[in-house]
Structure formats: C-alpha cells, structure tokens
Design an enzyme around this catalytic site. Structure first.
Site, PDB file in Angstrom:
ATOM      1  N   ASP A  92       0.860  -1.180   0.000  1.00 44.09           N
ATOM      2  CA  ASP A  92       0.000   0.000   0.000  1.00 44.09           C
ATOM      3  C   ASP A  92       0.898   1.233   0.000  1.00 44.09           C
ATOM      4  O   ASP A  92       2.082   1.158   0.330  1.00 44.09           O
ATOM      5  CB  ASP A  92      -0.915  -0.043   1.237  1.00 44.09           C
ATOM      6  CG  ASP A  92      -2.157   0.804   1.048  1.00 44.09           C
ATOM      7  OD1 ASP A  92      -2.261   1.465   0.001  1.00 44.09           O
ATOM      8  OD2 ASP A  92      -3.024   0.808   1.941  1.00 44.09           O
ATOM      9  N   ASP A 127      -3.176   7.365  -4.278  1.00 43.70           N
ATOM     10  CA  ASP A 127      -4.467   7.924  -4.704  1.00 43.70           C
ATOM     11  C   ASP A 127      -5.053   8.793  -3.596  1.00 43.70           C
ATOM     12  O   ASP A 127      -4.541   8.805  -2.476  1.00 43.70           O
ATOM     13  CB  ASP A 127      -5.438   6.793  -5.065  1.00 43.70           C
ATOM     14  CG  ASP A 127      -5.606   5.778  -3.934  1.00 43.70           C
ATOM     15  OD1 ASP A 127      -4.569   5.321  -3.398  1.00 43.70           O
ATOM     16  OD2 ASP A 127      -6.743   5.449  -3.577  1.00 43.70           O
ATOM     17  N   CYS A 277     -16.150 -23.156  18.981  1.00 42.29           N
ATOM     18  CA  CYS A 277     -15.416 -23.048  17.719  1.00 42.29           C
ATOM     19  C   CYS A 277     -14.492 -24.251  17.584  1.00 42.29           C
ATOM     20  O   CYS A 277     -13.773 -24.593  18.525  1.00 42.29           O
ATOM     21  CB  CYS A 277     -14.608 -21.755  17.679  1.00 42.29           C
ATOM     22  SG  CYS A 277     -13.623 -21.608  16.175  1.00 42.29           S
ATOM     23  N   CYS A 279     -12.184 -24.530  15.035  1.00 41.57           N
ATOM     24  CA  CYS A 279     -11.050 -24.234  14.149  1.00 41.57           C
ATOM     25  C   CYS A 279      -9.751 -24.718  14.814  1.00 41.57           C
ATOM     26  O   CYS A 279      -9.705 -24.882  16.033  1.00 41.57           O
ATOM     27  CB  CYS A 279     -10.986 -22.737  13.836  1.00 41.57           C
ATOM     28  SG  CYS A 279     -10.158 -21.729  15.083  1.00 41.57           S
ATOM     29  N   CYS A 282      -8.582 -22.939  18.012  1.00 47.84           N
ATOM     30  CA  CYS A 282      -9.404 -23.012  19.226  1.00 47.84           C
ATOM     31  C   CYS A 282      -9.547 -24.423  19.789  1.00 47.84           C
ATOM     32  O   CYS A 282     -10.111 -24.603  20.863  1.00 47.84           O
ATOM     33  CB  CYS A 282     -10.803 -22.458  18.949  1.00 47.84           C
ATOM     34  SG  CYS A 282     -10.831 -20.683  18.591  1.00 47.84           S
TER      35      CYS A 282
END
Length: 645
Positions: A92, A127, A277, A279, A282
């Site tokens: 960026d 920009d 969770c 995942c 976890c």
C-alpha cells in the site's frame, strides 16, 4: 519480473475463479491477502504462507519507508527476504495513513519508485481517499488527481505491477467514470477504494452501488480487489458482485482488542458466553483458558482463529461458485445482519447488468431461500424472453394451479391433452409466474425448488405476472375446471414443445430456420422425452436431458447463419485460429474478432471464420465485453468442428 495475466477458469455470473499470474507466481482467485504491519508481526508471514496457505499478502510501503531500520533492510535485501515470504507481495502507498492522520510526506512518484526499489510485486498509486460524506464537486476534483497520478505511475512502474484504485465516494456515475478511465491505462489490478467507512458503518446498500458501478466500467481481464473487505460475513456477496481479491488487517487489529470474528459478526471475548469453535486455533481451548492466557499469546491465537474463519468461508464461497449456487449462499449469509440484507436487496437494482453475465443454464436447481431470490437475474431473463419469444398455439388459455409437482406435463398429462383438444393452451400459474405447458421441462422452470408454504410477496408477484401474461397474449382465459369436453384427435404436444423451446432459446427468426417441414422428432424409448430434431432430413438440434434446452448441431448452425444476419449468435475468429477450431479445439479470447453482444455465458453459439462461414458450434464461456478484453483463456467451449459432421 514480466507481466501479470488473469484467466477465468470457472464462473457463476460475475463471480469467477481465476488464475492470476504475477511474474513466476500464481494466485488462485478469489483470494484474501492478510495485511502485515511491518512493525507489529502478529502472525509471521512465513506462517501465513506455510500454515494457512496464503499465497499473497499486503504490507505498507509508507511505514517501511518512514522507519529507518526497516527502510535500510528492505532496500538492502528486498521485501521478500525481509518478510521471509515466498508468495506475492502487494504494498500500500500511504493513502489510508493520509486519510486517517493528515498529509503524508511523500509524493506519488517517490512512493512508486520506493516500492520498485524494495522488490514489491504489486505496488499502489498514492491515490486520494474519497470519503462517503464528500460533496460531488469535491469528489470529482480529487478523482482527477488520482487519475493523473495513476497515469504517471503506469509510466514509471517498470517491471512492477501497479494497482489502479477506483475512487468516487458514493456516487455511482463517478465510480463508473473512474473505472472506465482506469480500464484504458496500463494498470494490472483494480482495487475499489474508499469503502472501509461504508463497511464500518454497515452501509452495505451503498457498498453494492459502489462495487457494481465500478464493475460496469472496469476491464474484466484484470482482477478486482475490494480494499479493506476481509470479514467472512461479506465475502459471499462481494464475490457474487465480481470481486476477486480481498484483504484483512482486522484479523490482527481485532485480536489485539480481544475481538473474535465469526460468520455472524465480531464478538468481544469479555461478552462471549461459550467458545463453540472447532477451528485448529481453538481446539482444546476453553473460554476461561483463553481469558487467562498471556496477552501476547492470546492475541496470536485470536488472530489465527480470525484467519481460519476467513479461509473456511472463502473455501465455501469457492465451492458454491464451482457448483453454480453462489446466489444461494449470498442469500443465506445476508441473514447474518439486517444491513447485509439491505445490500442484497439493493442488488435487484443491478439485475439488468447481472443478467448479461448470468449463465443460460446451471447444473443444479434454483433453490428459493426467500423473497430476495426473485431478484436473481434468472427471473428477469425468463420474464423478458416470455414476452418477446413466446408464441401461443391458440389464443385461448386454460389456467392450472401449481400443485402437482414438476415438470407439470407429467401429473397433468391427461388434463393438458384435454385442454389442447378443446383448443386451449395449458398455462400453469407458478412461483415463476406463468408457465406455458410446452416450456415446463426447461431450465430454470423444472429445475427449481420452492417451499410449499409460499410468502405473500411471491404469491402477489407471480399472480400479477400471470394475469399480465394472460391479458397480453390470449384473447380468452378460463380455469382448468371449466375446460369443456371435446372429442377429437390429440394434439402433438412434443412438436409444440420442440418449437417453443427453440424460440425461447434462439429467438423466433432462428427457430423458423431450424424447423423447416417435414419435421421428425426422435424421442427416448426410456423417458419419452425429445432427444433429436430432424428437419427436412437434417439433424439440426439435440435436446439435453439435464436442462431441457438444445445443443445446436452443425446443420442447424448453417441454417441460422443463412437466415439471420451477423452478428446474431456468432463468435468470429481470426483466420489463424480457423484450422484448430474446425478440428474441435476451443476458441480462445485472444483470437476472437467479433461477437454477438447479446451472447450470455453457457449460450449455444456458432463459431465463424472472418467471412462469416460457420466452422464449429459450442457454448460461450464469456460475454462480448470479456472476449474483447481478455488476453488469455477460453471464449467458447467448442463441441464440434465442421470437419466431423
């Protein structure tokens, strides 16, 4: 490093699975790029690559440039070695810092040159970030600055790819203007910028306008990056609109703030009741254990959990995309938050644009998930084609209720035959609106599932469509219970169906050329369904069992070319490609000379040579706009060349 290349591999409307080649590296899209703060490495980049499977990331060149130790190291060994990351690195430019904290002390040229000097794969222009509350005049003025800077960056980018950021605040015409100006420049990726405030404020309806207006003007041969969109709940809708790349800094920011991302929102650790969770991060962890954990360890674990949530959802989005069911997933996900539902509903205003990219047929059924399903382009296309391409056999209609299963001509076989003997055209009042009996086996009518208990919107809208159709097409209509008894010969329902489907699929003029008497139909011995259409001794069409639509044979293609002027149904290819396509090889977009602007993905098309001679038939993979823009990839999946007929 060479040039970037983007090729569409699979698609579902505007959504696409693509191969984005950056130098010698390849990223499959849709892809998420985790944002790595070079000062605070919550999850090490090498781990992002090896453990989580991220092939690309974003870091901030402005922070590196303004931190002497980082600047010196980056310029000495290069960004990839400094971060220990073997994939694609996008940087960026400091635009967001400028937006958040005031002017940045660097010029556009300086930051582009700096990104080149540290070995960035894809750099970003400095920009001007346009705020959602800016006036039209202020936005337009700043937009011109961004466009000037982008043009300059393209001149000096060298071997580095460049991001051309679409700005324009919440004004769709400025977004489209910005996008179409960028489309003509030598940029490699099209980020849609200035949208983080919209997402933070849950202004998803405006986000839809911003993305769709940008897509209208952008070059489809380049990936579209939705800057700052990294929450799992927004991914399905964003991919549906044709966004290919995403990024997330919030996985780490939220983790530092003890906030966990889930599909249905973001939740503070202190407010959570359970940690349900599964995942990898976890597993084996309890809520109490997580709260007691050392702060740094906990931050890393929550960041990993957040990344797993994103990757799991992105994998699911890709699966639905491959199966042609992405609308369904986007509708399901929109129930996670009322503002997301606003976004999905706003998409109906872009139905016309989305219809141009919507496939003529999909492998799976249309699943109805609620009133929003009616905003899908498939509804618009059916209604439009029924108005312009349907010719009734008689001027009297008999209306049947949608109560007996599909396709309707099976349970209603005797009743339809009775209606036809009496001179009535059977029409079913369905959730699609009116369905003439002869169209009931084709996609999407037979391949759709609705609940038995309809909602009020569906009932009202389908009734209104049916009434309008009956008034406009027929002189008289009666209920099916009122059909009079009538002796006489049965009408040839197959012949009526064969011609009606051809008109619906190819248009009235082409159908006339295809159905030259005498017409003979070959039907399946097992199912009784139409298989082939033999017209005047020539095999012109074959009907597919899966979607009830036709495959165009070479003899049929020749008739259409003779009867209907170009560019109708044509994809014309360069002379160099003719020998290959004639042998049945696929037609590639870089060899396409011209094409019918009305062609939709998966539509039957005729491939012609530069003199408009038919050389093959097949199904379009791309639209005209895409064929003209894509530098690589298949334009038409060719079925048969002229040599094998």
């Amino acid at each position: 490093m060479g040039t970037s290349m983007f090729e569409i591999l699979r698609r579902d409307g505007l959504a696409r699975i693509g191969r984005f080649t950056v130098g010698d590296k390849v990223v499959e899209t849709p892809a998420l790029l985790p944002v790595v703060n070079p000062k605070i490495c919550t999850v090490p980049p090498r781990e992002l690559h090896d453990r989580f499977g991220f092939n690309a990331l974003i870091t901030n060149s402005y922070i590196i440039r303004n931190t002497p130790a980082l600047k010196e190291k980056a310029q000495a060994v290069g960004l990839h070695e400094m971060l220990d990351f073997p994939g694609v690195i996008m940087t960026d430019s400091g635009t967001f810092q400028s937006h958040m904290y005031g002017e940045v002390e660097v010029t556009n040229e300086e930051i582009v040159e700096f990104q080149k000097s540290i070995g960035t794969d894809i750099g970003t222009v400095l920009d001007v970030f346009t705020e959602p509350d800016w006036s039209y005049e202020k936005t337009k003025y700043s937009l011109e600055t961004t466009l000037e800077r982008t043009a300059k960056a393209c001149e000096i980018k060298g071997d580095m790819m460049i991001n051309g950021v679409v700005q324009g605040s919440v004004y769709p015409d400025l977004r489209e203007y910005s996008a179409s100006r960028m489309a003509d420049m030598d940029v490699d990726v099209h980020p849609v910028g200035g949208v983080v405030p919209l997402m933070e404020q849950y202004r998803y309806a405006e986000l839809v306008d911003v993305v769709m207006a940008s897509k209208k003007g952008l070059n489809p041969s380049r990936p579209v990056h939705l800057f700052g969109a990294g929450h799992p709940m927004i991914l399905a809708l964003s991919v549906l609109m044709g966004c290919d790349l995403f990024d997330s800094a919030s996985y780490a920011k939220f983790a530092r703030d003890d906030r966990m991302m889930f599909l249905d929102g973001t939740f503070r650790l202190q407010d959570m009741q359970t940690l349900d969770c599964s995942c990898p991060a976890c597993q084996g962890m309890t809520l109490q254990g997580l709260r007691k954990m050392d702060k740094n360890k906990r931050t890393k674990l929550i960041a990993e959990h957040n990344l797993y949530q994103i990757t799991q959802e992105l994998a699911l989005v890709k699966r639905y995309l491959r199966e042609g069911r992405l609308w369904e997933l986007a509708e399901i996900r929109s129930r996670a938050h009322p503002a997301l539902l606003d976004g999905l509903r706003r998409l109906k205003q872009w139905q016309d644009l989305m219809e141009r990219y919507d496939p003529i047929s999909r492998d799976g059924a249309v699943f109805y998930t609620g009133p929003e399903t009616r905003a899908r382009p498939v509804y618009l296309r059916y209604a439009e084609r029924l108005k312009t391409r349907y010719i009734p056999e008689t001027k009297k209609a008999a209306v049947f209720p949608d109560t007996s299963g599909k396709p309707y001509s099976r349970p209603y076989a005797e009743e339809f035959a009775k209606a036809r003997r009496a001179g009535y055209t059977p029409v079913v009042a369905s959730p699609w609106g009116p369905v003439p009996a002869e169209l009931d086996e084709m996609y999407p009518l037979a391949q759709s599932l609705f609940p038995d208990m309809p909602d009020r919107e569906t009932v009202e809208e389908s009734e209104a469509l049916t009434q309008e159709f009956l008034l406009n097409v027929f002189d008289e209509s009666i209920e099916c219970s009122e059909i009079p008894e009538c002796e006489g010969d049965d009408v040839d329902a197959d012949k009526i169906r064969a011609k009606a489907v051809a008109r619906f699929q190819f248009g009235i003029e082409a159908a006339e050329a295809l159905f030259r008497e005498p017409v003979e139909l070959v039907t399946s011995k097992k199912t009784g369904k139409i298989r082939n259409v033999i017209s005047d001794g020539e095999h012109v069409l074959s009907m597919r069992a899966g979607d009830g639509l036709y495959t165009l044979r070479m003899e049929g293609a020749k008739r259409i070319v003779a009867a209907v002027p170009a560019p109708f149904m044509r994809v014309s290819v360069m002379a160099d490609a003719v020998p290959f396509v004639s042998e049945g090889r696929n037609a590639f977009s870089q060899f396409v000379l011209s094409c019918d602007p009305e062609i939709r993905p998966m539509e039957e098309v005729i491939v012609t040579d530069p003199e408009d001679r038919p050389i093959a038939t097949g199904r379009a993979f791309l639209t005209e706009f895409e064929m003209k823009s894509m530098k690589k990839g298949m334009a038409v999946k060719v079925r048969s060349g002229s040599d094998d007929e």
